[in-house]
Write an enzyme that holds these catalytic residues in place. Structure first.
Site, PDB file in Angstrom:
ATOM      1  N   LYS A 148       2.663   2.969  -7.809  1.00 14.84           N
ATOM      2  CA  LYS A 148       1.415   2.235  -7.945  1.00 14.84           C
ATOM      3  C   LYS A 148       0.749   2.468  -9.300  1.00 14.84           C
ATOM      4  O   LYS A 148       0.138   1.559  -9.873  1.00 14.84           O
ATOM      5  CB  LYS A 148       0.453   2.613  -6.808  1.00 14.84           C
ATOM      6  CG  LYS A 148       0.819   1.989  -5.470  1.00 14.84           C
ATOM      7  CD  LYS A 148       0.843   0.463  -5.548  1.00 14.84           C
ATOM      8  CE  LYS A 148       0.992  -0.209  -4.212  1.00 14.84           C
ATOM      9  NZ  LYS A 148       1.084  -1.679  -4.330  1.00 14.84           N
ATOM     10  N   TYR A 193       4.948   6.571  -3.415  1.00 14.88           N
ATOM     11  CA  TYR A 193       4.053   5.413  -3.451  1.00 14.88           C
ATOM     12  C   TYR A 193       3.053   5.539  -4.612  1.00 14.88           C
ATOM     13  O   TYR A 193       2.815   4.584  -5.360  1.00 14.88           O
ATOM     14  CB  TYR A 193       3.318   5.341  -2.113  1.00 14.88           C
ATOM     15  CG  TYR A 193       2.344   4.213  -1.943  1.00 14.88           C
ATOM     16  CD1 TYR A 193       2.779   2.915  -1.695  1.00 14.88           C
ATOM     17  CD2 TYR A 193       0.971   4.450  -1.985  1.00 14.88           C
ATOM     18  CE1 TYR A 193       1.867   1.880  -1.497  1.00 14.88           C
ATOM     19  CE2 TYR A 193       0.058   3.425  -1.792  1.00 14.88           C
ATOM     20  CZ  TYR A 193       0.506   2.142  -1.552  1.00 14.88           C
ATOM     21  OH  TYR A 193      -0.395   1.135  -1.356  1.00 14.88           O
TER      22      TYR A 193
END
Length: 737
Positions: A168, A164
């Site tokens: 991001k 993640y």
């Protein structure tokens, strides 16, 4: 709200809008008049399942309040379908909020290939696909606003979220590049890192925090960034709980770890490590150009010291000079705010000799004039507040402000100056030179109105007695003067200064007693007070503005001068001018003595009609590059149609000789069947290259690698740098002589 931000007529696509942040965005946009596409796949927070109910509920809520909305149930991996929904329902797409996301949290060693891939497919690739699908529609309408959603996990890292976090932070890089490419089309892209209660944060936040961090505390930032009046672009914001903060990069000044006859070694790195990591007086690079400029500076500094081993890693020590220039260059000196009314521009105009005797001067002297405006040279006034208040001490450098001479001045304007307002000037040390008898400090000053850059000044300051520290003597950062042509001037204008000219000019903010107090002037070796150099500068600049631009301040782009001799109030300033294309060369003499007070000056102006015929090449002997362009022109006549299809771009070449532009060539591979002609691009160039005639030949003949020429500063590129790859086929395949 005093003036509400409305989105009437705008079409907004919000991904992942079935709940949480996305739902808050969709409702807020609709409430303020936007037509909204509510996208949601309807799966769970891990990406499993599919349902139309989430999007439908939000659409129904919007419609129940009288708003306009349609649902979309596709995955963001089908970006074209999402945008198609907007076009079919509302006929356009103006704003994209990339919000959709899922989680597959695992510690690093437990992340499966599937866990890694799906996170990147949804967050990073999905945002790319949706934005790409909307791009040309925004480009054609000359308007677009895009939001990328990053995370604190991407910025700082977070245990259990390696997949993640990587996706991001990838979104931030995507956003930064889109912001650069979209700027000229009025397409702005910004990134937010929100903290809010949602399906995703429920897994890592206690329920009471989820309840406190409401999505409604994030939505107002998104709406502001997407409004047509917001000019923010390429920025990153953290937001949550009603708080917003902007982030930027910071870089230590670093250290040069090799020097004269000392190789770069691991031991040298170790010995300089504390300085490498010292963030005192850190710089804040805002572009890739600013990022790599420090490398060119380091190379120049090293090369000026003599022969240096480039590749050896054998043990050795590094000896630094007494003055640590690396710790001075790039240092921010001051940030000063200049607040003014119409009074200051009028006072300045009077200070540089304007008078109502000339009816054309009225627009600079009367605030009630329909054409009331500032003289372009007024741009030095707000900038000087960050210089003439005194230069702070610089490590290892013996600077005495009372022994400072203002040697040269450069001013560049990006738009006409406002006649009143509040301007902020930020000064930094651009470079430091050792001239033996003294030190030269190049100080760059950027002046802003709000966040908009209005003008740029470079002050060249000479400090008597501060030299001899072993520094370099020249700088690529210096804006250089240019000698005038060797022919009679094309125009000459004269103005008599008054006995009180210096007293009048000093009211614009330069309070140095040298210009008013006879006893202080005597200490400087002058028989009486002298006129400010920037006052003479103002006289000369307005002479050029009047004769070659009809006092049209929008045509005045830049001015450079060297202050050669002092002027006494009451003497006559005579400006001799030569026109060479859009550059007006000039020098200013004291008429009574014949001495040159301002030397090597020039003003860059734009043509009134902006026609190619206004460009006049500098008279030079035949250039080698001319043969190449002529040959390219012959080849393009044969296969131009084929090249236009392949390249679809306009390239302008500014070929220099002896440090100044000698000729311009344009290779047009966008219009018709292609064309090569001498002169600047008739329409705007996609990419402009600047390099010397010899360096051009070295690149064409493959003696010099283009990338090496670029990073060494020999080749300067402005515009779309990626198009230069397409240009390679022309030089390699069609210009072999």
């Amino acid at each position: 709200m005093a003036a509400g931000l409305r989105f009437d007529g705008r079409v907004v696509l919000v991904t992942g809008a079935g709940g949480g942040l996305g739902k808050a965005y969709a409702l807020a946009f609709a409430e303020r008049g936007a037509s909204v596409v509510v996208n949601d796949l309807g799966g769970d927070f891990k990406g499993y399942g599919k349902s139309s109910s989430a999007a439908d509920k939000v659409v129904n809520e919007i419609r129940a309040k009288g708003g306009k909305a349609v649902p979309n149930y596709d995955s963001v991996e089908d970006g074209e379908k999402l945008v198609k929904t907007a076009l079919e329902a509302f006929g356009r797409i103006d704003i994209v909020v990339n919000n959709a996301g899922i989680l597959r949290d695992r510690s690093f060693v437990r992340i499966s290939d599937e866990d890694w891939d799906i996170i990147h497919r949804i967050h990073l690739r999905g945002s790319f696909l949706v934005t790409r699908a909307a791009w040309n529609h925004m480009k054609n309408r000359k308007f677009g606003r895009i939001i990328m959603t990053s995370s604190a996990a991407g910025i700082y890292g977070n245990f259990g979220q390696a997949n993640y976090s990587a996706a991001k932070l990838g979104l931030l890089g995507l956003s930064n590049t889109i912001a650069i490419e979209g700027r000229k089309y009025n397409i702005h892209c910004n990134t937010i890192a929100p903290t809010a209660g949602s399906r995703l944060t429920q897994t890592i936040m206690p329920q009471d925090m989820v309840d406190a961090f409401k999505p409604e505390y994030v939505a107002p930032l998104v709406l502001w960034l997407c409004h047509e009046s917001c000019q923010e672009n390429g920025s990153l914001f953290e937001v949550g709980a009603g708080w917003i903060g902007k982030l930027r990069w910071e870089r230590s000044l670093g250290a040069i770890v090799r020097g004269k006859n000392q190789p770069m070694t691991p031991e040298a790195v170790r010995d300089k490590w504390e300085k490498v990591c010292d963030f005192d007086s850190a710089s804040k690079p805002r572009s890739i150009q600013e990022s790599i400029s420090v490398l060119n500076d380091a190379l120049s500094q090293i090369e000026s010291q003599g022969n240096v081993s480039m590749n050896s890693t054998s043990s050795g020590s590094v000896v630094s000079s007494a003055v640590d220039t690396a710790n001075i260059i790039g240092r921010e000196l001051a940030t000063k705010v200049y607040t003014y009314t119409h009074l200051e521009p009028i006072l300045y105009a009077l200070g540089v000799g304007m008078s109502t005797k000339d009816p054309d001067h009225l627009k600079f002297l009367f605030e009630g004039s329909e054409e009331f405006c500032c003289l372009p040279s007024f741009g030095v006034i707000p900038a000087q507040t960050s210089i003439f208040g005194g230069v702070p001490s610089l490590p290892g450098l013996d600077i005495d402000f009372t022994k400072m001479l203002h040697g040269e001045q450069y001013l560049e304007l990006y738009k006409p100056l406002p006649t009143s307002g509040q301007l902020t000037s930020v000064s930094t040390v651009a470079d430091l030179l050792d001239k033996g008898s003294g030190a030269v400090l190049l100080v760059d000053v950027n002046t802003y109105c709000g966040k908009e850059l209005l003008c740029y000044n470079q002050f060249t300051l000479f400090f008597v007695g501060a030299g001899g520290f072993g520094g370099k003597r020249t700088s690529e950062k210096a804006k250089v003067t240019v000698n005038p042509p060797r022919r009679p001037p094309d125009a000459v204008l004269s103005d008599v200064t008054t006995a009180d000219q210096a007293i009048l000019y000093r009211l614009s903010g330069d309070w140095n007693p040298l210009h008013v107090d006879p006893s202080f002037a005597a200490l400087g070796g002058f028989k009486k007070p002298i006129l400010h150099g920037l006052c003479s500068f103002g006289f000369a600049a307005r002479h050029v503005l009047k004769h070659f631009a009809n006092n049209d301040v929008t045509r005045f782009k830049a001015v450079k001068v060297r202050f050669a001799k002092p002027v006494f109030p009451g003497q006559t300033l005579q400006t001799e001018m030569w026109k060479e294309g859009n550059r007006i060369h000039f020098q200013t003499k004291v008429k009574e003595t014949g001495e040159i007070a301002i030397a090597g000056g020039y003003v860059d102006i734009t043509s009134a009609l902006d026609k190619p015929s206004a460009w006049e090449p500098v008279k030079t002997a035949g250039l080698q590059s001319d043969l190449v362009f002529e040959e390219i022109g012959r080849r393009i006549k044969e296969i131009g149609n084929e090249l236009v299809k392949k390249v679809n771009a306009v390239f302008q070449w500014d070929i220099t000789k002896d440090g100044k532009t000698a000729v311009q060539w344009t290779i047009d591979l966008k219009n018709g069947s292609g064309e090569v002609y001498q002169g600047p691009a008739r329409s705007s160039a996609d990419t402009t290259f600047t390099l010397s005639d010899q360096d051009f030949m070295d690149v064409v003949q493959q003696k010099t690698n283009p990338q090496k020429a670029f990073f060494s500063g020999k080749l300067k590129v402005k515009g779309n740098i990626m198009l230069s790859q397409k240009l390679e086929m022309i030089l390699k395949d069609y210009a072999k002589l």
